[in-house]
Design a protein around this motif. Structure first.
Motif, mmCIF file in Angstrom:
data_model
loop_
_atom_site.group_PDB
_atom_site.id
_atom_site.type_symbol
_atom_site.label_atom_id
_atom_site.label_comp_id
_atom_site.label_asym_id
_atom_site.label_seq_id
_atom_site.Cartn_x
_atom_site.Cartn_y
_atom_site.Cartn_z
ATOM 1 N N TYR A 113 44.242 42.731 42.467
ATOM 2 C CA TYR A 113 44.641 41.353 42.189
ATOM 3 C C TYR A 113 44.358 40.361 43.317
ATOM 4 C CZ TYR A 113 47.229 43.395 38.273
ATOM 5 O OH TYR A 113 47.570 44.072 37.135
ATOM 6 N N LYS A 119 42.551 36.482 38.920
ATOM 7 C CA LYS A 119 43.797 37.218 39.141
ATOM 8 C C LYS A 119 44.716 36.416 40.062
ATOM 9 C CE LYS A 119 42.290 41.138 37.195
ATOM 10 N NZ LYS A 119 42.974 41.881 36.099
ATOM 11 N N GLU A 227 49.264 48.661 41.312
ATOM 12 C CA GLU A 227 48.891 47.271 41.538
ATOM 13 C C GLU A 227 48.522 47.147 43.014
ATOM 14 O OE1 GLU A 227 51.617 48.119 38.595
ATOM 15 O OE2 GLU A 227 52.362 47.724 40.619
ATOM 16 N N TYR A 229 47.145 44.400 45.989
ATOM 17 C CA TYR A 229 46.824 43.045 46.412
ATOM 18 C C TYR A 229 46.380 43.142 47.862
ATOM 19 C CZ TYR A 229 47.025 37.943 46.387
ATOM 20 O OH TYR A 229 46.685 36.611 46.425
#
Length: 416
Positions: A113, A119, A227, A229
């Motif tokens: 992301y 995103k 997830e 980042y």
């Protein structure tokens, strides 16, 4: 940029790409680099400055200057070193980033992301929240000193996997090797890492982590969604035993690619809620400024109370924003009119509301009340007649009736 194009250039780089890179750099703003030149100074001789960048990049003679090092305190102690390139170097880096982006985007994992055009951090948080409801356990991963330790040879190999453009590889290698310049002027030569804050670092970091983590996880543990980042990642597991095994494998994988997991910040967390029993050491984690933990919730249909494992602004983020309010010394700005004060505060406060108010926004109320408290002090210092509570209260209510949208935080909280 209208000068005639010299013949026999080594690399075909369109001038329009350099122009578009400048537009992006200007829109992102930012501080000067080691040469002290700001955006206005660069733009004063824009055509000649952009021509020089294009000419040197096209001929293979562009060499990046040192990167200005800026140390930013971390919430839990220590500092994070950011690299601030010169304006010209940011334009050159953005040219390469623009070239790489359409090549790497189709390859990237859907659960990567960070720093991607389609995103956002909120997308990562929403996916994390939903999966915490489905999976009992998470691995809260913290890659230790990622931007300082990432190996150059593996970054270059990752770039080679997506393009054979010689000029891209040439300049990526030169940017990786550009020294850091400390505030006193000392140059720090580097042998690994990529400065956090440069225009090309995000795409290089994502490309490296795509091969080092994302595709490896998808291949080795397809049943454990995640997830990621940038260098922060959350991995979801069904059982504690599975989480322990996966964590061990991830730690070994990071060693393979020249990195390490932080021994104190990496942990296995139980997503405790009304349906999950037992006592465990860790039942909360922080991701992208939000604390995920058990929270009281109400069923909108039945009105029944229950415990949900969900995110809200983290205590660390709340403390940091409160400190920012103190530093602003709002109550001392009696030189400003009410409208000037609103014009100054609203972009800052509205930004906090947009980001931290996305989930469990009532947790942001103490910060917003603090804004109103400083406004009350401002009014008392600027207008002596408002120092009594009753007069201030009458003035405050009348102001809200006349101009209900004057301050951004009045959308959610109107008390002081």
């Amino acid at each position: 940029m209208s000068k005639p194009r010299p013949k026999d250039k080594s690399f075909a780089i369109p001038k329009l790409v350099v122009w578009e890179a400048w537009r992006q750099v200007k829109a992102n703003k930012g501080a000067p680099g080691v040469d002290g030149q700001d955006l206005a100074e660069f733009e004063a001789d824009l055509r000649d400055n952009l021509y020089k960048i294009w000419n040197r990049m096209s001929s293979g003679t562009y060499f990046p200057p040192p990167v200005r090092a800026v140390e930013i305190p971390k919430p839990h102690g220590g500092v994070r070193t950011l690299g601030v390139p010169t304006i010209a170097d940011r334009v050159a880096q953005t040219v390469v980033a623009m070239f790489l982006e359409p090549l790497v985007e189709p390859r990237f994992h859907p659960d990567s992301y960070g720093y991607r055009p389609s995103k956002s951090a909120h997308d990562a948080l929403a996916a994390c929240r939903e999966r915490c409801w489905k999976y009992d356990w998470v691995i809260d991963l913290d890659v230790q000193k990622f931007f300082d330790e990432v190996p150059w040879d593996l970054i270059v190999r990752a770039v080679q996997a997506v393009t054979n453009a010689r000029w891209v590889l040439l300049y990526v290698k030169r940017w990786l090797a550009a020294p850091l310049e400390r505030p006193g002027g000392a140059l720090i030569e580097r042998t690994k890492g990529t400065p956090q804050g440069s225009a090309v670092s995000p795409v290089l970091a994502n490309l490296f982590m795509h091969y080092a983590f994302d595709s490896w996880m998808a291949r080795e543990f397809p049943g454990c969604p995640f997830e990621r980042y940038a260098d922060d990642a959350i991995v979801h597991c069904t059982t504690r035993r599975e989480a322990e095994y996966v964590l061990g494998r991830i730690a070994a994988r990071m060693q393979e690619v020249g990195l390490a997991l932080h021994p104190d910040k990496t942990r296995i967390v139980y997503c405790k809620d009304s349906n999950r029993r037992g006592r465990y050491k860790h039942t909360s984690f922080t991701f992208l400024g939000f604390a995920f933990r058990p929270r009281k919730a109400i069923n909108g249909k039945t009105g029944e109370q229950f415990t949900s494992f969900s995110p809200a602004i983290s205590p660390e983020a709340l403390k940091a924003k409160s400190a920012r309010l103190r530093e602003m010394r709002i109550h001392r700005r009696t030189d400003l009119t009410l409208n000037d004060l609103a014009a100054w505060l609203n972009p800052i406060v509205a930004g906090w509301m947009r980001y931290y108010g996305r989930f469990h926004r009532s947790a942001l109320n103490p910060l917003l009340r603090r804004v109103s408290f400083y406004l009350k002090r401002w009014a008392g210092d600027k207008y002596k007649r408002l120092r009594t509570h009753k007069r201030f209260q009458r003035w405050w209510r009348g102001l809200q009736e006349r101009e209900p949208g004057l301050f951004a935080h009045w959308q959610w909280i109107r008390s002081y």
